[in-house]
Design an enzyme around this catalytic site. Structure first.
Site, PDB file in Angstrom:
ATOM      1  N   LYS A  13      39.208 -53.234 -36.205  1.00 57.00           N
ATOM      2  CA  LYS A  13      40.523 -52.602 -36.015  1.00 57.00           C
ATOM      3  C   LYS A  13      41.353 -52.682 -37.288  1.00 57.00           C
ATOM      4  O   LYS A  13      41.971 -51.700 -37.698  1.00 57.00           O
ATOM      5  CB  LYS A  13      41.288 -53.278 -34.861  1.00 57.00           C
ATOM      6  CG  LYS A  13      40.540 -53.257 -33.537  1.00 57.00           C
ATOM      7  CD  LYS A  13      41.362 -53.863 -32.405  1.00 57.00           C
ATOM      8  CE  LYS A  13      41.662 -55.331 -32.571  1.00 57.00           C
ATOM      9  NZ  LYS A  13      40.486 -56.214 -32.394  1.00 57.00           N
ATOM     10  N   ARG A  87      47.567 -56.782 -25.658  1.00 55.82           N
ATOM     11  CA  ARG A  87      46.357 -57.517 -25.301  1.00 55.82           C
ATOM     12  C   ARG A  87      46.361 -57.918 -23.838  1.00 55.82           C
ATOM     13  O   ARG A  87      45.383 -58.521 -23.385  1.00 55.82           O
ATOM     14  CB  ARG A  87      46.270 -58.785 -26.154  1.00 55.82           C
ATOM     15  CG  ARG A  87      45.284 -58.722 -27.310  1.00 55.82           C
ATOM     16  CD  ARG A  87      45.403 -60.041 -28.052  1.00 55.82           C
ATOM     17  NE  ARG A  87      44.289 -60.395 -28.871  1.00 55.82           N
ATOM     18  CZ  ARG A  87      44.169 -60.127 -30.162  1.00 55.82           C
ATOM     19  NH1 ARG A  87      45.069 -59.401 -30.776  1.00 55.82           N
ATOM     20  NH2 ARG A  87      43.143 -60.570 -30.834  1.00 55.82           N
ATOM     21  N   ARG A 126      32.023 -63.349 -42.032  1.00 59.73           N
ATOM     22  CA  ARG A 126      33.316 -63.267 -42.725  1.00 59.73           C
ATOM     23  C   ARG A 126      33.735 -64.663 -43.194  1.00 59.73           C
ATOM     24  O   ARG A 126      34.210 -64.840 -44.314  1.00 59.73           O
ATOM     25  CB  ARG A 126      34.374 -62.682 -41.770  1.00 59.73           C
ATOM     26  CG  ARG A 126      35.767 -62.581 -42.363  1.00 59.73           C
ATOM     27  CD  ARG A 126      36.664 -61.648 -41.589  1.00 59.73           C
ATOM     28  NE  ARG A 126      37.267 -62.285 -40.419  1.00 59.73           N
ATOM     29  CZ  ARG A 126      38.005 -61.645 -39.516  1.00 59.73           C
ATOM     30  NH1 ARG A 126      38.234 -60.353 -39.645  1.00 59.73           N
ATOM     31  NH2 ARG A 126      38.528 -62.280 -38.498  1.00 59.73           N
ATOM     32  N   ARG A 138      39.840 -68.340 -41.953  1.00 58.78           N
ATOM     33  CA  ARG A 138      40.669 -68.372 -40.746  1.00 58.78           C
ATOM     34  C   ARG A 138      40.207 -69.475 -39.815  1.00 58.78           C
ATOM     35  O   ARG A 138      39.021 -69.614 -39.542  1.00 58.78           O
ATOM     36  CB  ARG A 138      40.577 -67.023 -40.027  1.00 58.78           C
ATOM     37  CG  ARG A 138      41.702 -66.074 -40.385  1.00 58.78           C
ATOM     38  CD  ARG A 138      41.530 -64.738 -39.751  1.00 58.78           C
ATOM     39  NE  ARG A 138      41.509 -64.757 -38.290  1.00 58.78           N
ATOM     40  CZ  ARG A 138      41.572 -63.669 -37.533  1.00 58.78           C
ATOM     41  NH1 ARG A 138      41.666 -62.485 -38.097  1.00 58.78           N
ATOM     42  NH2 ARG A 138      41.549 -63.763 -36.227  1.00 58.78           N
ATOM     43  N   ARG A 149      37.652 -66.365 -27.931  1.00 57.50           N
ATOM     44  CA  ARG A 149      38.355 -65.091 -28.196  1.00 57.50           C
ATOM     45  C   ARG A 149      37.708 -63.955 -27.424  1.00 57.50           C
ATOM     46  O   ARG A 149      38.398 -63.100 -26.864  1.00 57.50           O
ATOM     47  CB  ARG A 149      38.354 -64.797 -29.706  1.00 57.50           C
ATOM     48  CG  ARG A 149      39.393 -65.632 -30.461  1.00 57.50           C
ATOM     49  CD  ARG A 149      39.032 -65.826 -31.913  1.00 57.50           C
ATOM     50  NE  ARG A 149      39.086 -64.604 -32.701  1.00 57.50           N
ATOM     51  CZ  ARG A 149      38.606 -64.503 -33.946  1.00 57.50           C
ATOM     52  NH1 ARG A 149      38.037 -65.547 -34.531  1.00 57.50           N
ATOM     53  NH2 ARG A 149      38.719 -63.371 -34.600  1.00 57.50           N
TER      54      ARG A 149
HETATM   55  P1  ADP Z   1      41.068 -60.871 -33.784  1.00 56.21           P
HETATM   56  O1  ADP Z   1      41.269 -59.505 -33.217  1.00 56.21           O
HETATM   57  O2  ADP Z   1      40.126 -60.891 -34.942  1.00 56.21           O
HETATM   58  O3  ADP Z   1      40.766 -61.912 -32.742  1.00 56.21           O
HETATM   59  P2  ADP Z   1      43.904 -61.107 -34.484  1.00 56.21           P
HETATM   60  O4  ADP Z   1      44.228 -61.340 -35.891  1.00 56.21           O
HETATM   61  O5  ADP Z   1      44.277 -59.803 -33.876  1.00 56.21           O
HETATM   62  O6  ADP Z   1      42.367 -61.387 -34.424  1.00 56.21           O
HETATM   63  O7  ADP Z   1      44.517 -62.244 -33.552  1.00 56.21           O
HETATM   64  C1  ADP Z   1      44.260 -63.611 -33.808  1.00 56.21           C
HETATM   65  C2  ADP Z   1      44.870 -64.478 -32.705  1.00 56.21           C
HETATM   66  O8  ADP Z   1      46.295 -64.243 -32.626  1.00 56.21           O
HETATM   67  C3  ADP Z   1      44.385 -64.206 -31.284  1.00 56.21           C
HETATM   68  O9  ADP Z   1      43.169 -64.872 -30.981  1.00 56.21           O
HETATM   69  C4  ADP Z   1      45.572 -64.743 -30.467  1.00 56.21           C
HETATM   70  O10 ADP Z   1      45.594 -66.144 -30.415  1.00 56.21           O
HETATM   71  C5  ADP Z   1      46.763 -64.303 -31.284  1.00 56.21           C
HETATM   72  N1  ADP Z   1      47.250 -62.945 -30.890  1.00 56.21           N
HETATM   73  C6  ADP Z   1      47.242 -61.831 -31.675  1.00 56.21           C
HETATM   74  N2  ADP Z   1      47.781 -60.788 -31.019  1.00 56.21           N
HETATM   75  C7  ADP Z   1      48.124 -61.234 -29.786  1.00 56.21           C
HETATM   76  C8  ADP Z   1      48.682 -60.643 -28.644  1.00 56.21           C
HETATM   77  N3  ADP Z   1      49.014 -59.323 -28.625  1.00 56.21           N
HETATM   78  N4  ADP Z   1      48.899 -61.397 -27.535  1.00 56.21           N
HETATM   79  C9  ADP Z   1      48.578 -62.697 -27.543  1.00 56.21           C
HETATM   80  N5  ADP Z   1      48.017 -63.335 -28.581  1.00 56.21           N
HETATM   81  C10 ADP Z   1      47.786 -62.621 -29.699  1.00 56.21           C
END
Ligand code: ADP
Length: 192
Positions: A13, A87, A126, A138, A149
């Site tokens: 994404k 999400r 990664r 990360r 996740r």
């Molecule tokens: P990825 O899609 O690679 O898991 P992101 O960078 O989008 O990573 O998100 C990393 C973390 O940030 C998620 O695992 C969660 O803990 C938190 N997070 C991100 N966006 C949201 C959201 N919309 N609602 C709740 N938690 C979120």
């Protein structure tokens, strides 16, 4: 035009969002990036967010909706790309309301489909590449957090696929193709 990129962690994404920023002048709103910034703020909120994120769980709807509300207030001529948001169904409803308040619409939802084994492999790679290059890794890019996740995605985020399908907004792309092939598929959806 405002769009959502929907898909599991590691689906690509962020990569596709950056391309849309440079090719179409859209503004990327990544709640993951915003939360990682909050983590480094040294506040009590930042510490709590860090614990939850590093385990691979979702932070509360209230926090992320608040972050998105602030950004929407700043506006965008080229439109917004929502990356990693919404999400949960509660976040999806909140987004609909926030856009409606601004007289804006959601124009497309693009689901990027990638199988689990590929996702885990991409994330582990990664982390290894970053480590070899001496770059920061990360805290949630390890196999254990990645499994959590993915489970969070299937339990809480995947229901959005049905939600947007019912609204007639859902489009799917094969996230296993090359970056350029996925870019072309997304462009075809946005330009149709
Ligand atoms: P990825 O899609 O690679 O898991 P992101 O960078 O989008 O990573 O998100 C990393 C973390 O940030 C998620 O695992 C969660 O803990 C938190 N997070 C991100 N966006 C949201 C959201 N919309 N609602 C709740 N938690 C979120």
């Amino acid at each position: 035009m405002n769009i959502i990129l929907l898909g599991p962690p590691g689906a690509g994404k962020g990569t596709q969002a950056s391309h849309l920023v440079s090719s179409r002048g859209m503004v990327q709103l990544s709640t993951g990036d915003m939360l990682r910034e909050a983590k480094t703020s040294g506040t009590e909120m930042g510490r709590r967010v860090a614990e939850v994120m590093d385990r691979g769980e979702l932070v509360t709807d209230e926090i992320v909706i608040g972050l998105i509300r602030e950004k929407l207030d700043q506006g965008s001529d080229g439109g917004f790309i929502f990356d990693g948001f919404p999400r949960t169904l509660a976040q999806a409803d909140a987004l609909g309301e926030l856009l409606a308040e601004k007289g804006e619409t959601l124009d497309a939802v693009i689901e990027m489909q990638v199988d689990d084994e590929t996702l885990v492999r991409r994330i582990v790679n990664r982390a290894e590449e970053a480590r070899a290059a001496g770059q920061p890794v990360r805290a949630d890019d390890n196999e254990e957090s990645m499994r959590i996740r993915l489970m969070e995605y299937y339990k809480k985020t995947a229901p959005l696929i049905g939600y947007y399908h019912a609204k007639g907004m859902l489009n799917r792309v094969d996230g296993l193709g090359s970056i350029e092939a996925v870019q072309a598929d997304i462009a075809a959806i946005l330009d149709n």
